[in-house]
Design a protein around this motif. Structure first.
Motif, PDB file in Angstrom:
ATOM      1  N   LEU A   1      85.847  35.646  -9.572  1.00  0.00           N
ATOM      2  CA  LEU A   1      85.338  36.328  -8.384  1.00  0.00           C
ATOM      3  C   LEU A   1      84.140  35.587  -7.825  1.00  0.00           C
ATOM      4  CD1 LEU A   1      85.252  38.694  -6.412  1.00  0.00           C
ATOM      5  CD2 LEU A   1      83.930  39.957  -8.104  1.00  0.00           C
ATOM      6  N   GLN A   2      83.267  35.121  -8.684  1.00  0.00           N
ATOM      7  CA  GLN A   2      82.089  34.411  -8.218  1.00  0.00           C
ATOM      8  C   GLN A   2      82.462  33.105  -7.525  1.00  0.00           C
ATOM      9  OE1 GLN A   2      79.693  34.159 -11.691  1.00  0.00           O
ATOM     10  NE2 GLN A   2      78.863  36.206 -11.432  1.00  0.00           N
TER      11      GLN A   2
ATOM     12  N   ALA B   1      91.974  24.710  -2.980  1.00  0.00           N
ATOM     13  CA  ALA B   1      93.320  25.317  -2.976  1.00  0.00           C
ATOM     14  C   ALA B   1      93.259  26.748  -3.497  1.00  0.00           C
ATOM     15  CB  ALA B   1      94.281  24.482  -3.810  1.00  0.00           C
ATOM     16  N   VAL B   2      92.436  26.984  -4.501  1.00  0.00           N
ATOM     17  CA  VAL B   2      92.298  28.335  -5.053  1.00  0.00           C
ATOM     18  C   VAL B   2      91.745  29.269  -3.987  1.00  0.00           C
ATOM     19  CG1 VAL B   2      91.109  29.734  -6.792  1.00  0.00           C
ATOM     20  CG2 VAL B   2      92.026  27.493  -7.404  1.00  0.00           C
ATOM     21  N   ARG B   3      90.744  28.792  -3.256  1.00  0.00           N
ATOM     22  CA  ARG B   3      90.182  29.602  -2.175  1.00  0.00           C
ATOM     23  C   ARG B   3      91.236  29.893  -1.103  1.00  0.00           C
ATOM     24  NH1 ARG B   3      84.337  29.613  -1.525  1.00  0.00           N
ATOM     25  NH2 ARG B   3      83.397  28.628  -3.337  1.00  0.00           N
ATOM     26  N   GLN B   4      92.017  28.888  -0.721  1.00  0.00           N
ATOM     27  CA  GLN B   4      93.065  29.097   0.280  1.00  0.00           C
ATOM     28  C   GLN B   4      94.059  30.159  -0.184  1.00  0.00           C
ATOM     29  OE1 GLN B   4      95.248  25.866   2.100  1.00  0.00           O
ATOM     30  NE2 GLN B   4      93.569  24.473   1.646  1.00  0.00           N
ATOM     31  N   LEU B   5      94.373  30.151  -1.467  1.00  0.00           N
ATOM     32  CA  LEU B   5      95.337  31.107  -2.003  1.00  0.00           C
ATOM     33  C   LEU B   5      94.794  32.527  -2.043  1.00  0.00           C
ATOM     34  CD1 LEU B   5      96.898  29.160  -4.996  1.00  0.00           C
ATOM     35  CD2 LEU B   5      98.069  29.902  -2.929  1.00  0.00           C
ATOM     36  N   PHE B   6      93.597  32.686  -2.585  1.00  0.00           N
ATOM     37  CA  PHE B   6      93.138  34.024  -2.926  1.00  0.00           C
ATOM     38  C   PHE B   6      92.146  34.676  -1.974  1.00  0.00           C
ATOM     39  CE2 PHE B   6      94.615  32.245  -6.979  1.00  0.00           C
ATOM     40  CZ  PHE B   6      95.586  33.193  -7.271  1.00  0.00           C
ATOM     41  N   GLN B   7      91.387  33.910  -1.199  1.00  0.00           N
ATOM     42  CA  GLN B   7      90.417  34.550  -0.312  1.00  0.00           C
ATOM     43  C   GLN B   7      91.070  35.497   0.700  1.00  0.00           C
ATOM     44  OE1 GLN B   7      87.838  31.321   1.010  1.00  0.00           O
ATOM     45  NE2 GLN B   7      86.200  32.107  -0.279  1.00  0.00           N
ATOM     46  N   PRO B   8      92.187  35.131   1.363  1.00  0.00           N
ATOM     47  CA  PRO B   8      92.798  36.090   2.293  1.00  0.00           C
ATOM     48  C   PRO B   8      93.260  37.377   1.598  1.00  0.00           C
ATOM     49  CG  PRO B   8      93.637  33.884   2.692  1.00  0.00           C
ATOM     50  CD  PRO B   8      92.852  33.833   1.417  1.00  0.00           C
ATOM     51  N   LEU B   9      93.786  37.234   0.397  1.00  0.00           N
ATOM     52  CA  LEU B   9      94.221  38.409  -0.361  1.00  0.00           C
ATOM     53  C   LEU B   9      93.030  39.300  -0.687  1.00  0.00           C
ATOM     54  CD1 LEU B   9      96.319  40.006  -2.027  1.00  0.00           C
ATOM     55  CD2 LEU B   9      95.816  38.459  -3.921  1.00  0.00           C
ATOM     56  N   LEU B  10      91.964  38.708  -1.198  1.00  0.00           N
ATOM     57  CA  LEU B  10      90.787  39.493  -1.553  1.00  0.00           C
ATOM     58  C   LEU B  10      90.133  40.115  -0.327  1.00  0.00           C
ATOM     59  CD1 LEU B  10      89.242  37.160  -4.264  1.00  0.00           C
ATOM     60  CD2 LEU B  10      90.533  39.272  -4.610  1.00  0.00           C
ATOM     61  N   ALA B  11      90.131  39.394   0.781  1.00  0.00           N
ATOM     62  CA  ALA B  11      89.517  39.910   2.000  1.00  0.00           C
ATOM     63  C   ALA B  11      90.292  41.090   2.584  1.00  0.00           C
ATOM     64  CB  ALA B  11      89.405  38.796   3.042  1.00  0.00           C
ATOM     65  N   SER B  12      91.585  41.168   2.294  1.00  0.00           N
ATOM     66  CA  SER B  12      92.415  42.227   2.870  1.00  0.00           C
ATOM     67  C   SER B  12      92.499  43.472   1.989  1.00  0.00           C
ATOM     68  CB  SER B  12      93.829  41.694   3.133  1.00  0.00           C
ATOM     69  OG  SER B  12      94.489  41.432   1.899  1.00  0.00           O
ATOM     70  N   THR B  13      91.781  43.498   0.869  1.00  0.00           N
ATOM     71  CA  THR B  13      91.844  44.650  -0.027  1.00  0.00           C
ATOM     72  C   THR B  13      90.517  45.389  -0.044  1.00  0.00           C
ATOM     73  OG1 THR B  13      91.160  43.330  -1.933  1.00  0.00           O
ATOM     74  CG2 THR B  13      93.520  43.530  -1.554  1.00  0.00           C
ATOM     75  N   ASP B  14      90.580  46.676  -0.396  1.00  0.00           N
ATOM     76  CA  ASP B  14      89.336  47.433  -0.521  1.00  0.00           C
ATOM     77  C   ASP B  14      88.681  47.088  -1.857  1.00  0.00           C
ATOM     78  OD1 ASP B  14      90.439  49.035  -2.626  1.00  0.00           O
ATOM     79  OD2 ASP B  14      91.283  50.412  -1.150  1.00  0.00           O
TER      80      ASP B  14
ATOM     81  N   THR C   1      88.027  48.739  -4.577  1.00  0.00           N
ATOM     82  CA  THR C   1      88.705  49.189  -5.797  1.00  0.00           C
ATOM     83  C   THR C   1      89.880  48.274  -6.124  1.00  0.00           C
ATOM     84  OG1 THR C   1      88.095  51.469  -5.301  1.00  0.00           O
ATOM     85  CG2 THR C   1      89.877  51.138  -6.888  1.00  0.00           C
ATOM     86  N   ALA C   2      90.700  47.965  -5.124  1.00  0.00           N
ATOM     87  CA  ALA C   2      91.845  47.076  -5.346  1.00  0.00           C
ATOM     88  C   ALA C   2      91.373  45.677  -5.714  1.00  0.00           C
ATOM     89  CB  ALA C   2      92.721  47.030  -4.101  1.00  0.00           C
ATOM     90  N   ARG C   3      90.302  45.247  -5.099  1.00  0.00           N
ATOM     91  CA  ARG C   3      89.754  43.918  -5.386  1.00  0.00           C
ATOM     92  C   ARG C   3      89.322  43.817  -6.843  1.00  0.00           C
ATOM     93  NH1 ARG C   3      84.591  40.912  -2.584  1.00  0.00           N
ATOM     94  NH2 ARG C   3      85.897  39.205  -1.937  1.00  0.00           N
ATOM     95  N   LYS C   4      88.621  44.839  -7.329  1.00  0.00           N
ATOM     96  CA  LYS C   4      88.189  44.849  -8.726  1.00  0.00           C
ATOM     97  C   LYS C   4      89.389  44.865  -9.663  1.00  0.00           C
ATOM     98  CE  LYS C   4      83.597  46.685  -8.112  1.00  0.00           C
ATOM     99  NZ  LYS C   4      82.641  47.745  -8.359  1.00  0.00           N
ATOM    100  N   SER C   5      90.436  45.597  -9.286  1.00  0.00           N
ATOM    101  CA  SER C   5      91.651  45.650 -10.105  1.00  0.00           C
ATOM    102  C   SER C   5      92.333  44.285 -10.158  1.00  0.00           C
ATOM    103  CB  SER C   5      92.608  46.695  -9.532  1.00  0.00           C
ATOM    104  OG  SER C   5      93.823  46.676 -10.225  1.00  0.00           O
ATOM    105  N   LEU C   6      92.411  43.610  -9.018  1.00  0.00           N
ATOM    106  CA  LEU C   6      93.023  42.285  -8.977  1.00  0.00           C
ATOM    107  C   LEU C   6      92.273  41.290  -9.849  1.00  0.00           C
ATOM    108  CD1 LEU C   6      93.843  41.945  -5.180  1.00  0.00           C
ATOM    109  CD2 LEU C   6      95.498  41.995  -7.054  1.00  0.00           C
ATOM    110  N   LEU C   7      90.967  41.442  -9.917  1.00  0.00           N
ATOM    111  CA  LEU C   7      90.132  40.476 -10.625  1.00  0.00           C
ATOM    112  C   LEU C   7      89.629  40.999 -11.968  1.00  0.00           C
ATOM    113  CD1 LEU C   7      88.238  39.231  -7.507  1.00  0.00           C
ATOM    114  CD2 LEU C   7      89.902  37.945  -8.841  1.00  0.00           C
TER     115      LEU C   7
END
Length: 134
Positions: A112-113, A84-97, A99-105
């Motif tokens: 992240l791992q 469920a965590v992957r379903q929630l966050f993988q699309p969000l992380l995949a759609s960011t550059d 820098t934004a990805r590092k900021s989110l995490l």
């Protein structure tokens, strides 16, 4: 907060959500608290078919101040780690550059791992893989 018109969308088009003013106001109040920096949790419960999903869907579409992430769990996915965590966050992380990805995490390197299979798993010095513990 100002009153907003909430709609439920079906194959026939948008229908107003009727009889849920108190619940929508409660969700609006929670949103107001979140916007001031207070963490909030909402639990909606009731019997099947009462309109829990319709309520949340209508509210989420009516409030553009938030990014809504959703996932549907299936009994066959019980054995998938963090499914469920992957379903929630993988699309969000995949759609960011990057820098934004590092900021989110920020501060969530272990998360992240878990979400990014391309990263190496953490290993304790001389010890086993710690992905399961994460």
């Amino acid at each position: 907060m100002a009153s907003r018109q909430h709609h439920v969308f079906s194959s026939g088009g948008p229908w107003p959500l009727v009889g849920r003013d108190a619940e929508l106001a409660a969700l609006d109040a929670v949103a107001g608290h979140v916007l001031t920096g207070r963490r909030q949790v909402v639990q909606i419960e009731g019997p099947a078919g009462i309109g829990k999903s319709a309520l949340l869907s209508a509210w989420c579409r009516g409030d553009e101040r938030f990014r809504v992430l959703s996932a549907r769990c299936h009994p066959l996915e019980q054995e998938i780690a963090f499914g469920a965590v992957r379903q929630l966050f993988q699309p969000l992380l995949a759609s960011t550059d990057e820098t934004a990805r590092k900021s989110l995490l920020d501060g969530a390197a272990s998360a992240l791992q878990v979400l990014d299979d391309s990263l190496p798993a953490d290993k304790a010095p001389g010890g086993p893989d710690t992905a399961a513990a994460t």
